[in-house]
Structures are given as structure tokens and as C-alpha cells.
Design a protein around this motif. Structure first.
Motif, short mmCIF file in Angstrom:
data_model
loop_
_atom_site.label_atom_id
_atom_site.label_comp_id
_atom_site.label_asym_id
_atom_site.label_seq_id
_atom_site.Cartn_x
_atom_site.Cartn_y
_atom_site.Cartn_z
N VAL A 61 15.87 18.14 -102.81
CA VAL A 61 14.69 19.25 -102.58
C VAL A 61 13.38 18.56 -102.57
N ASP A 62 12.71 18.51 -101.57
CA ASP A 62 11.54 17.82 -101.15
C ASP A 62 10.21 18.57 -101.65
N ALA A 63 9.73 18.33 -102.76
CA ALA A 63 8.46 19.09 -103.16
C ALA A 63 7.08 18.56 -102.66
N ARG A 64 7.18 17.71 -101.77
CA ARG A 64 5.93 17.26 -101.01
C ARG A 64 5.23 18.34 -100.13
N THR A 65 4.50 17.80 -99.32
CA THR A 65 3.84 18.80 -98.20
C THR A 65 4.95 18.98 -97.01
N THR A 81 7.90 23.44 -102.10
CA THR A 81 6.65 22.95 -102.65
C THR A 81 5.70 23.97 -103.36
N ASP A 82 4.89 23.35 -104.36
CA ASP A 82 3.95 24.32 -104.65
C ASP A 82 2.66 24.21 -103.83
N ASP A 83 2.94 23.61 -103.09
CA ASP A 83 1.42 23.39 -101.99
C ASP A 83 0.64 24.66 -101.82
N ILE A 111 15.08 16.69 -107.29
CA ILE A 111 13.73 17.15 -106.61
C ILE A 111 13.00 15.75 -106.58
N TYR A 112 12.18 15.60 -105.40
CA TYR A 112 11.46 14.53 -105.58
C TYR A 112 10.05 14.83 -104.96
N CYS A 113 8.82 14.40 -105.48
CA CYS A 113 7.47 14.69 -104.85
C CYS A 113 7.07 13.27 -104.61
N ASN A 114 5.80 13.01 -104.52
CA ASN A 114 5.20 11.83 -104.31
C ASN A 114 5.43 10.52 -105.07
N GLY A 115 5.34 10.88 -106.23
CA GLY A 115 5.43 9.64 -107.35
C GLY A 115 5.72 10.09 -108.91
N VAL A 116 5.29 9.29 -109.64
CA VAL A 116 5.63 9.74 -111.05
C VAL A 116 4.72 10.71 -111.54
N ALA A 117 3.38 10.81 -110.93
CA ALA A 117 2.57 11.94 -111.46
C ALA A 117 2.10 12.91 -110.77
N CYS A 118 2.89 13.32 -109.64
CA CYS A 118 2.36 14.46 -108.90
C CYS A 118 2.60 15.63 -109.27
N GLY A 119 3.43 15.98 -109.97
CA GLY A 119 3.47 17.33 -110.71
C GLY A 119 4.24 18.29 -110.08
N SER A 120 4.45 18.32 -108.85
CA SER A 120 4.93 19.40 -107.83
C SER A 120 6.45 19.53 -108.32
N SER A 121 7.12 18.26 -108.57
CA SER A 121 8.51 18.35 -109.11
C SER A 121 8.84 19.17 -110.12
N GLU A 136 22.35 22.49 -113.11
CA GLU A 136 22.36 20.86 -112.88
C GLU A 136 21.14 20.60 -111.80
N ILE A 137 19.94 20.76 -112.12
CA ILE A 137 18.80 20.42 -111.46
C ILE A 137 17.76 19.54 -111.85
N TYR A 138 17.57 18.15 -111.36
CA TYR A 138 17.06 17.12 -112.21
C TYR A 138 15.70 16.71 -111.08
#
Lengths: 160, 213
Positions: A61-65, A81-83, A111-121, A136-138
Motif C-alpha cells: 500500500v503506497d501512502a505517498r502522493t 494516502t492521507d494527502d 504500507i510505506y510512505c516516504n521515510g521514518v517520520a512521514c506519518g502517512s503510513s 495482518e497489516i504492517y
């Protein structure tokens, strides 16, 4: 006074030389995302676990823009994404069937977003768990940075 | 007042602020008051948000003399998301070239829902009885809001809207037709809310191989 300034300049020059020498011998500093499973928050996962233990067979799941997802999102991933530019309900509706199918195939969802602190994930994870379809969602620790490092490694192996 | 965080001269009351939005809010302002407690003037240089939803509201004044106080304000665009959202803004002092920011401001917002939908997903196990199940919708506002349109994406689920209290409480009565195949469906509904993020909602229905009812 002049002598002191000269000494400081010499020390600085020597430091620069040492740094360049170190860079030449050892190479670039290691900027890899460090991940220790035991130290992670609940529902977070290391890239090594996804690749190693789960064989990489997960629903991404891509949580970036949208722009980033369209540029280089993982094949088979869904955009959620929460964009603020997106309608979250529409994205949720478009991605939930993939989450459900993953649950039927006993596949984990990551789920991945941009980095450690992006918050969207984190926000997207909470929303998906709230729907109650699958547990089972990580969240991938390091997000896209960790993923792109892994992709770079794979490309490097393929090119050898 | 306890000043808790010092970053190379600027002492913030708090680097992390949490607020709850009103249903009608589309943008929320987050304020981070600070004081320059160093003996030198401090200039804020560049900044970068973790998302397009967060912006520095006004940074025309960037330099703060020793002892001078100021406020950094962030505009948080709420979009259509509901629930808890945490975002970060990275800021660097002028002349700082490092990748790591000089300081990080955190903004957390709790965005309310208009309708509480319970449960959000109805579940049946494949091969089980085709029992009718209910999704309850209750408005979380003093003003009435009406459900104006319903679409079910999977014809294997029969959905009926029942009005319990006009403008406030509704139910979806859902009955699956064929229980011999795995299936997924969405009930999409529109509302007459004036707030963009509340104009559409949804609930899910699944018939799964393994189900925890």
C-alpha cells in the motif's frame, strides 16, 4: 594573533585532507535505514522481514502522493494516502478489495510512505485496521527509503 | 510556563501540538511560540514539510534578536481524511546545510466523522447461513444530515436503507444471496452535508473463506 589564525587554518586544512582520505579509502558513509525488529513499535516491520520471512509476497500500500506512486510505486501496489489533495473515501473504496483478496490468500499487507517520520503510513494503517476486514497489516520501517535501498541492491545484483 | 525545548538558541514552549478539528474545519492553524534565549541573533532559513498538507503560514520575520519572542504558525489542510493525523515540519537555521533539520515541529489533528458507521465491515463465512445483518449509522452532529443516495457495488448483496430517525439515525439491512462464493462489496452513500469530506461515506461487506463474525 596572526600565528593563531594560521594554526587554525592549518588544522582545518589537515582535517579536510583526513576526511577526503577516509572517504577515498572507506567510501561513502553508510546511510542505510537501520532496523531492529525488537526495537520497533507494534505493527511496524523491517524490510528484512518482508523480504526474508515473508518472501516479498505481500500486498503493498503506497501512502505517498499520487505523483510519487505513479512515478515509481511498487508494481501491484494500491494508492491509499492521507494527502489533502485526494478524496480519501474514493481511495479507500478503490483499495479495499485488494486488501480483502490479500486476506483470502493469507498475504500480509505492508504500507510505506516516504521515510521514518512521514506519518502517512501510521494514519492509513489506523484507518485500514478500523475497517475490520484484516489484521495482518504492517507499516514498513523506513518507508520508501528502505524500499528503494532494497530495489537498488536487486538492480546491482542483476547487473553483475 | 515551562519552556521545554532549546534548539541552538530558540527555546520552544512545545515542539509538538495536538488539536481536535470541528466538523466544518478545512484548515487548522498550529502555533509554536518560542523565545531566543541565546546571546546572538537567530535567523530561520529554509523549511520543508513531510506532506503537501502542511505549510508555514507566515515567515516574513525570520530573524530574532536575543531575548525576542515569536511564533511559528503552520496551516494544516485537513482534506477528506478523518481520524488522527500526525505531520511534521522540518526547519533549518540560515546557513545550516546539513540534511538533518535544525528543529522539527509536530502537528497532530483529530478529525471527527459525521456519521459513526458500526460495524464498518459486515462479514459472513463462505457456506454459512445467509443471515441478514445490520450496519448502524448515527450522526455525530447536532444538525440533521440526510442520506441521499445508496449504491451497492456487488449484486450478490441485497441492501435496504431503513430510516430510524430522519437526519440522525439510519440502518443498512444487508442480506447476501449466494453464500457459496467468496465476495466483496461496498455500500457507497451520499449525504447532504455542506462539508466536502462528509459528502460521501461507505461500509464494506465480505463473504470470506475464513471469517471472524
Amino acid at each position: 594573533m596572526k600565528k593563531t589564525v594560521l594554526e587554525i587554518c592549518m588544522i582545518l586544512f589537515a582535517s579536510c585532507l583526513l576526511t577526503l582520505g577516509y572517504y577515498g579509502i572507506v567510501g561513502e558513509p553508510n546511510r542505510e535505514i537501520v532496523c531492529v525488529s525488537e526495537d520497533l513499535e507494534p505493527h511496524h516491520v523491517c524490510m528484512q522481514t518482508v523480504i526474508g520471512d515473508w518472501g516479498g509476497e505481500v500486498q503493498w500500500v503506497d501512502a505517498r502522493t499520487r505523483k510519487e506512486w505513479e512515478k515509481n510505486g511498487i508494481e501491484g501496489s494500491v494508492l491509499l494516502t492521507d494527502d489533502a489533495k485526494e478524496n480519501f473515501n474514493d481511495l479507500l473504496n478503490a483499495s479495499m478489495e485488494a486488501i480483502f483478496m490479500a486476506s483470502q490468500q493469507q498475504q500480509k499487507v505492508v504500507i510505506y510512505c516516504n521515510g521514518v517520520a512521514c506519518g502517512s503510513s501510521k494514519a492509513v494503517h489506523a484507518k485500514l485496521i478500523e475497517q475490520g476486514i484484516y489484521e495482518e497489516i504492517y507499516i514498513l520501517h523506513g518507508g520508501w527509503k528502505a524500499l528503494s535501498q532494497e530495489l537498488a541492491k536487486e538492480t546491482s545484483v542483476l547487473n553483475q | 510556563m515551562t519552556l521545554s525545548s532549546v534548539y541552538a538558541g530558540l527555546e520552544f514552549k512545545s515542539l509538538s501540538v495536538e488539536q481536535t478539528a470541528k466538523p466544518e474545519d478545512s484548515v487548522m492553524v498550529f502555533s509554536y511560540p518560542f523565545t531566543n534565549t541565546s546571546e546572538k541573533a537567530v535567523t530561520i532559513g529554509r523549511f520543508n514539510a513531510g506532506c503537501s498538507c502542511l505549510e508555514v503560514k507566515d515567515l516574513t520575520k525570520k530573524t530574532y534578536q536575543p531575548g525576542e519572542s515569536g511564533v511559528i504558525e503552520l496551516d494544516f489542510a485537513l482534506g477528506t481524511f478523518t481520524g488522527k493525523v500526525e505531520k511534521t515540519m522540518y526547519l533549518w537555521y540560515e546557513g545550516v546545510k546539513t540534511k538533518s533539520p535544525s528543529f522539527v515541529l509536530r502537528a497532530t489533528v483529530n478529525i471527527p466523522v459525521l456519521f459513526e458507521v458500526e460495524p464498518k465491515t459486515l462479514k459472513w463465512a463462505k457456506g454459512a447461513e445467509a443471515d441478514m445483518k445490520i450496519i448502524r449509522l448515527s450522526a455525530q452532529t447536532d444538525n440533521s444530515v440526510h442520506i441521499s443516495n445508496i449504491i451497492c457495488t456487488n449484486p450478490n448483496f441485497k441492501v435496504e436503507l431503513v430510516t430510524k430517525k430522519e437526519g440522525y439515525e439510519y440502518e443498512f439491512e444487508v442480506t447476501p444471496l449466494d453464500m457459496e462464493k467468496v465476495g466483496f462489496g461496498i455500500i457507497k452513500f451520499d449525504t447532504d452535508s455542506q462539508v466536502e469530506r462528509f459528502r460521501r461515506g461507505q461500509a464494506f461487506m465480505v463473504i470470506s473463506r475464513t471469517s471472524k463474525p
